[in-house]
Write an enzyme that holds these catalytic residues in place. Structure first.
Site, PDB file in Angstrom:
ATOM      1  N   ALA A 157       0.695  -1.146  -0.004  1.00 16.68           N
ATOM      2  CA  ALA A 157       0.091  -0.091  -0.003  1.00 16.68           C
ATOM      3  C   ALA A 157       0.925   1.244  -0.086  1.00 16.68           C
ATOM      4  O   ALA A 157       0.497   2.281  -0.589  1.00 16.68           O
ATOM      5  CB  ALA A 157      -0.935  -0.116   1.143  1.00 16.68           C
ATOM      6  N   GLU A 176      10.442   3.459   6.114  1.00 15.61           N
ATOM      7  CA  GLU A 176      10.506   1.854   6.106  1.00 15.61           C
ATOM      8  C   GLU A 176      11.303   1.424   7.615  1.00 15.61           C
ATOM      9  O   GLU A 176      12.605   1.843   7.493  1.00 15.61           O
ATOM     10  CB  GLU A 176      10.823   1.320   5.063  1.00 15.61           C
ATOM     11  CG  GLU A 176      10.899  -0.449   5.210  1.00 15.61           C
ATOM     12  CD  GLU A 176       9.437  -1.025   5.939  1.00 15.61           C
ATOM     13  OE1 GLU A 176       8.396  -0.726   5.179  1.00 15.61           O
ATOM     14  OE2 GLU A 176       9.853  -1.716   6.919  1.00 15.61           O
ATOM     15  N   THR A 185       3.667  -7.807   1.823  1.00  9.09           N
ATOM     16  CA  THR A 185       3.219  -8.062   0.549  1.00  9.09           C
ATOM     17  C   THR A 185       4.343  -8.872  -0.383  1.00  9.09           C
ATOM     18  O   THR A 185       3.844  -9.718  -1.220  1.00  9.09           O
ATOM     19  CB  THR A 185       3.116  -6.344  -0.223  1.00  9.09           C
ATOM     20  OG1 THR A 185       2.143  -5.722   0.591  1.00  9.09           O
ATOM     21  CG2 THR A 185       2.768  -6.664  -1.768  1.00  9.09           C
ATOM     22  N   ARG A 469     -12.038 -18.801   4.438  1.00  4.25           N
ATOM     23  CA  ARG A 469     -10.925 -19.014   5.318  1.00  4.25           C
ATOM     24  C   ARG A 469     -11.087 -19.241   6.777  1.00  4.25           C
ATOM     25  O   ARG A 469     -10.652 -20.328   7.499  1.00  4.25           O
ATOM     26  CB  ARG A 469     -10.019 -18.052   5.246  1.00  4.25           C
ATOM     27  CG  ARG A 469      -9.241 -17.642   3.817  1.00  4.25           C
ATOM     28  CD  ARG A 469      -8.521 -16.653   3.564  1.00  4.25           C
ATOM     29  NE  ARG A 469      -7.585 -16.689   2.431  1.00  4.25           N
ATOM     30  CZ  ARG A 469      -6.694 -16.168   1.913  1.00  4.25           C
ATOM     31  NH1 ARG A 469      -6.469 -14.911   2.625  1.00  4.25           N
ATOM     32  NH2 ARG A 469      -6.080 -16.231   0.865  1.00  4.25           N
ATOM     33  N   HIS A 579      -3.868 -12.382   8.759  1.00  6.85           N
ATOM     34  CA  HIS A 579      -4.513 -10.896   8.264  1.00  6.85           C
ATOM     35  C   HIS A 579      -5.045 -10.492   9.453  1.00  6.85           C
ATOM     36  O   HIS A 579      -6.122 -11.028  10.206  1.00  6.85           O
ATOM     37  CB  HIS A 579      -5.306 -11.068   7.056  1.00  6.85           C
ATOM     38  CG  HIS A 579      -5.472  -9.792   6.491  1.00  6.85           C
ATOM     39  ND1 HIS A 579      -4.884  -9.099   5.399  1.00  6.85           N
ATOM     40  CD2 HIS A 579      -6.318  -8.464   6.670  1.00  6.85           C
ATOM     41  CE1 HIS A 579      -5.289  -8.097   5.011  1.00  6.85           C
ATOM     42  NE2 HIS A 579      -6.242  -7.725   5.888  1.00  6.85           N
ATOM     43  N   GLU A 608      -3.622  -3.097   5.068  1.00  9.52           N
ATOM     44  CA  GLU A 608      -4.128  -3.625   6.031  1.00  9.52           C
ATOM     45  C   GLU A 608      -4.037  -2.802   7.193  1.00  9.52           C
ATOM     46  O   GLU A 608      -4.736  -3.444   8.348  1.00  9.52           O
ATOM     47  CB  GLU A 608      -2.993  -4.981   6.274  1.00  9.52           C
ATOM     48  CG  GLU A 608      -3.631  -6.028   7.191  1.00  9.52           C
ATOM     49  CD  GLU A 608      -2.606  -7.076   7.441  1.00  9.52           C
ATOM     50  OE1 GLU A 608      -1.453  -7.456   6.479  1.00  9.52           O
ATOM     51  OE2 GLU A 608      -2.919  -7.823   8.240  1.00  9.52           O
ATOM     52  N   ALA A 623      -6.756  -9.036  -0.541  1.00 14.46           N
ATOM     53  CA  ALA A 623      -5.635  -7.937   0.274  1.00 14.46           C
ATOM     54  C   ALA A 623      -4.753  -7.188  -0.910  1.00 14.46           C
ATOM     55  O   ALA A 623      -4.484  -5.993  -0.595  1.00 14.46           O
ATOM     56  CB  ALA A 623      -4.989  -8.710   1.175  1.00 14.46           C
ATOM     57  N   LEU A 624      -4.224  -7.961  -1.829  1.00 15.10           N
ATOM     58  CA  LEU A 624      -3.358  -7.328  -2.497  1.00 15.10           C
ATOM     59  C   LEU A 624      -3.932  -6.163  -3.286  1.00 15.10           C
ATOM     60  O   LEU A 624      -3.434  -5.144  -3.693  1.00 15.10           O
ATOM     61  CB  LEU A 624      -2.653  -8.280  -3.608  1.00 15.10           C
ATOM     62  CG  LEU A 624      -1.140  -8.785  -3.234  1.00 15.10           C
ATOM     63  CD1 LEU A 624      -0.134  -7.832  -3.396  1.00 15.10           C
ATOM     64  CD2 LEU A 624      -1.273  -9.297  -1.818  1.00 15.10           C
TER      65      LEU A 624
HETATM   66  P1  ADP Z   1       0.317  -3.573   3.254  1.00 14.02           P
HETATM   67  O1  ADP Z   1       0.043  -4.899   2.687  1.00 14.02           O
HETATM   68  O2  ADP Z   1      -0.816  -3.019   3.936  1.00 14.02           O
HETATM   69  O3  ADP Z   1       0.925  -2.743   2.501  1.00 14.02           O
HETATM   70  P2  ADP Z   1       2.726  -4.668   4.298  1.00 14.02           P
HETATM   71  O4  ADP Z   1       3.088  -5.469   5.369  1.00 14.02           O
HETATM   72  O5  ADP Z   1       3.092  -5.101   2.944  1.00 14.02           O
HETATM   73  O6  ADP Z   1       1.323  -4.049   4.582  1.00 14.02           O
HETATM   74  O7  ADP Z   1       3.753  -3.111   4.385  1.00 14.02           O
HETATM   75  C1  ADP Z   1       3.866  -2.630   5.772  1.00 14.02           C
HETATM   76  C2  ADP Z   1       5.164  -2.075   5.817  1.00 14.02           C
HETATM   77  O8  ADP Z   1       5.167  -1.065   6.775  1.00 14.02           O
HETATM   78  C3  ADP Z   1       6.042  -2.944   6.104  1.00 14.02           C
HETATM   79  O9  ADP Z   1       7.271  -3.134   5.338  1.00 14.02           O
HETATM   80  C4  ADP Z   1       6.599  -2.636   7.656  1.00 14.02           C
HETATM   81  O10 ADP Z   1       7.913  -3.037   8.088  1.00 14.02           O
HETATM   82  C5  ADP Z   1       6.368  -1.281   7.519  1.00 14.02           C
HETATM   83  N1  ADP Z   1       6.236  -0.568   8.779  1.00 14.02           N
HETATM   84  C6  ADP Z   1       5.437  -0.992  10.084  1.00 14.02           C
HETATM   85  N2  ADP Z   1       5.550  -0.046  11.085  1.00 14.02           N
HETATM   86  C7  ADP Z   1       6.236   0.842  10.707  1.00 14.02           C
HETATM   87  C8  ADP Z   1       6.800   2.011  11.438  1.00 14.02           C
HETATM   88  N3  ADP Z   1       6.612   2.413  12.717  1.00 14.02           N
HETATM   89  N4  ADP Z   1       7.730   2.871  10.545  1.00 14.02           N
HETATM   90  C9  ADP Z   1       7.970   2.632   9.428  1.00 14.02           C
HETATM   91  N5  ADP Z   1       7.491   1.544   8.606  1.00 14.02           N
HETATM   92  C10 ADP Z   1       6.873   0.693   9.184  1.00 14.02           C
END
Ligand code: ADP
Length: 642
Positions: A157, A176, A185, A469, A579, A608, A623-624
């Site tokens: 996302a 990140e 993802t 699921r 999830h 998510e 989800a994707l």
């Molecule tokens: P979505 O499918 O909703 O995009 P993902 O799990 O693919 O969710 O991606 C969420 C990203 O956000 C992950 O790479 C995770 O490490 C990052 N993340 C989570 N918490 C933080 C934070 N506090 N600061 C920066 N990045 C974060």
């Protein structure tokens, strides 16, 4: 627009952080006594995620001179983060005491184990090298920067939002917390649901089960919008029948009503309708970024309909590669190992993010237009799981998770701290598809819903394998040891080097003891230690239903091939947390809503971390598409903000 100067400044800041880190590592060897080796180059290998990782290590009499990974089959964007960093850290620190790369731990451990073997061959002192700590990197200077849009989280996302906001002319900075991008993802099965007339016309499907459509039309409506959508579906389906169409029927309306009913009407139909009306646009946009899907659709586990698009590249790597290619070509900074701690508010508006950088330094990013929270779910946060869970017996440490280590619900906490409302937090999705050792999705041998059955330790089927699921996982919990076998045949793996959805060939899985292969059902039963007569009956009953194409005793309606062609395969699976459906409340523009129902200015959320779309149960493959559709909406909304 962000000035080039500013982008450069961030580039320099990030480079400085990296340089400081490396300098910190490099100080160590001089500070300690020299090791002793038999000089030369030695090779060894150890098991990684995708088979053997082979390394060659060159030693002088006193030093580890170089570590090279000569051969590996680790998934791009997942395990290769370890391949890129671990060898350098071993050499710089002259140590085997190197932290594994979070999210790539198996690959990291494989490299470390193979290097350890080389150290032994060179007569080095393994214990001493394992005890030698790398000095902590010095704290880098604090960083303050400004962009139009600041995005927290570089998963599906967040990166979709970053590309979109940049395409709309905004400057963007992405934060990140992990050492690599991709989040859940990149390690997901990556199926993407959308009605898609062109692909579905090519799908090897017959007309979908009419009873499913009629039940959706006949259900008592919960609202005016629901009634309107039922009437719309009726019209669409009648037109399809009047046209004498033979292929699979589908439409955004059917997708929406299945999503709504599949989540027990807990989801917000307004959000759902908006979402399913934009999924096909999302596919086209991804294709414009050079992402490729196969030509036909399949039914991913729990999708309920044959509308799942399959990326050509393994797992979620195709999405992330498409995004990162765009972002690096356009020099959009993605600051790794940078954890957002706070959304900065000014006069009721989100105006930036405070974060902690790789060396513990303070990072402040001001946002001229908006802040997007895209931090994913909380499946890896046991405390939060236990706090919000109402529907599973327990979600304590006894239940593993498919998720990456960064899925700790940070965005929920960040949002709540600035007044965001939360919705549906109690709805946590488990899959019946976890690896018995790790809980991950890897090793899952199913290719789609139609061609496989599940049997318990007695070799008996116990559930409709095309069901929701939650239904399948609840049924699995009732079975002995909460363990089941996925059973399928050559239709799923025409050759031994055919891969599953997780970049693993069936031959590799069999060789690793993670799947079983036999020429007859009886021989397969002997290998997996289930009563042969039961397994044979389960397969025979299933095959009879494939012929009849009627609802079977468990309610199954989705079929394609019989299980009748050797080789036969089986793989064990257990329940696993996958999830979290609940999260920050948003509207159709992905604006975050506060507890009194008002928009929090400047604050957006997608993926998510949000709640309200999936209701009590997320359909497989939704989800994707959520990350793409709502990531794009969040990016567009934030870029358009005044
Ligand atoms: P979505 O499918 O909703 O995009 P993902 O799990 O693919 O969710 O991606 C969420 C990203 O956000 C992950 O790479 C995770 O490490 C990052 N993340 C989570 N918490 C933080 C934070 N506090 N600061 C920066 N990045 C974060």
């Amino acid at each position: 627009m962000q000035s080039k100067k500013r982008i450069k400044a961030i580039g320099v800041a990030v480079a400085l952080i990296v340089a400081t880190l490396l300098a910190g590592c490099a100080q160590t060897p001089a500070a300690t006594a020299k090791a002793a080796f038999k000089a030369g180059t030695y090779t060894a290998s150890a098991k990684g995620m995708g088979g053997d990782v082979k390394v060659s290590v060159t030693f002088s009499a006193t030093d580890i001179v170089s570590v090279k990974v000569d051969q590996h089959n680790e998934t791009p964007g997942v395990g290769d983060a370890a391949i890129k960093t671990i060898p350098g850290k071993i050499v710089q620190g002259q140590t085997l005491n190197v932290d594994v790369v979070a999210g790539a731990s198996i690959s990291s451990k494989a490299i470390l184990a193979a290097v350890e073997e080389c150290v032994k061959k060179a007569g080095g002192d393994v214990a001493a090298l394992k005890a030698k700590k790398i000095a902590a990197a010095a704290k880098a200077a604090d960083v303050t920067e400004t962009a139009d849009v600041v995005i927290i989280g570089a998963g599906g996302a967040g990166l979709a939002a970053a590309v979109t906001a940049h395409q709309a002319g905004s400057s963007v900075i992405v934060l990140e917390k992990m050492p690599k991008v991709g989040g859940n993802t990149i390690i997901s099965g990556a199926a993407y649901n959308s009605a898609d007339p062109a692909r579905q016309a090519l799908s090897p499907a017959e007309a979908g089960p009419e009873a499913t459509i009629q039940a959706l039309i006949a259900a008592k409506p919960a609202s005016d919008l629901h009634a309107q959508m039922q009437a719309q579906l009726k019209k669409e389906y009648e037109a399809y029948k009047a046209a004498g169409s033979k292929g699979l029927f589908d439409s955004p309306t059917l997708h929406a009503l299945q999503t709504y009913e599949g989540g027990d009407r807990v989801g917000d139909l307004v959000l759902i309708k908006n979402y399913t009306s934009k999924t096909l646009d999302g596919v086209k946009w991804l294709e414009s970024l050079n992402m490729k899907f196969t030509d036909t659709c399949f039914t991913v586990l729990g999708a309920l309909w044959q509308r799942s698009h399959k990326p050509v590249k393994p797992l979620g790597t195709g999405y992330i590669e498409a995004y990162t290619t765009y972002l690096s070509a356009n020099k959009v900074p993605v600051m790794l190992e940078t954890t957002a701690k706070k959304v900065i508010m000014k006069n009721g508006r989100a105006v930036g993010v405070e974060a902690v950088g790789p060396t513990g330094n303070k990072i402040t990013i001001n946002a001229k237009k908006g802040v997007i929270i895209a931090t994913g779910g909380f499946s890896k946060n046991i405390e939060m799981r236990q706090k919000y869970n109402k529907h599973w017996k327990t979600l304590d440490t006894s239940i593993m998770s498919t998720n990456h280590p960064g899925a700790t619900g940070d965005g929920i906490v960040l949002g709540e701290a600035v007044g965001a409302d939360l919705v549906g937090m109690e709805w946590i999705q488990l899959l019946p598809m976890g690896d018995p050792q790790t809980g991950s999705l890897s090793g899952n041998i199913e290719q789609g819903v139609e061609d496989r059955i599940f049997v318990n330790k007695q070799g008996n089927r116990f559930v409709d394998e095309g069901a929701r699921r939650d239904v399948m996982t609840n049924a699995l919990f009732q079975q002995e040891g909460a363990t089941m076998w996925v059973v399928l045949d050559k239709h799923s793996y025409p050759t031994g080097d055919t891969k599953n959805n997780f970049n693993e060939t069936i031959d590799e899985l069999v060789a690793a003891g993670r799947a079983y292969k036999a020429d007859t059902i009886e021989a397969l039963a002997a290998q997996i230690k289930v009563p042969a007569a039961n397994l044979a009956k389960a397969v025979a009953d299933f095959n009879a239903n494939v012929d009849a194409k009627t609802k079977d005793a468990f309610g199954r309606t989705l079929y394609s091939h019989k299980i009748d062609t050797a080789p036969y395969y089986a793989g064990a699976r257990v329940p696993t947390v996958h999830h979290t459906m609940g999260g920050v409340k948003v509207n159709t523009d992905c604006q975050v809503i506060d507890k009194s129902g008002k928009i929090i200015a400047g604050l957006y959320a997608a993926g998510e971390v949000t709640g309200g779309l999936h209701g009590s149960n997320r359909l497989g493959g939704n989800a994707l598409a959520d990350t793409v559709v709502n990531g794009r909406i969040a990016g567009t909304s934030a870029a358009a903000a005044k």
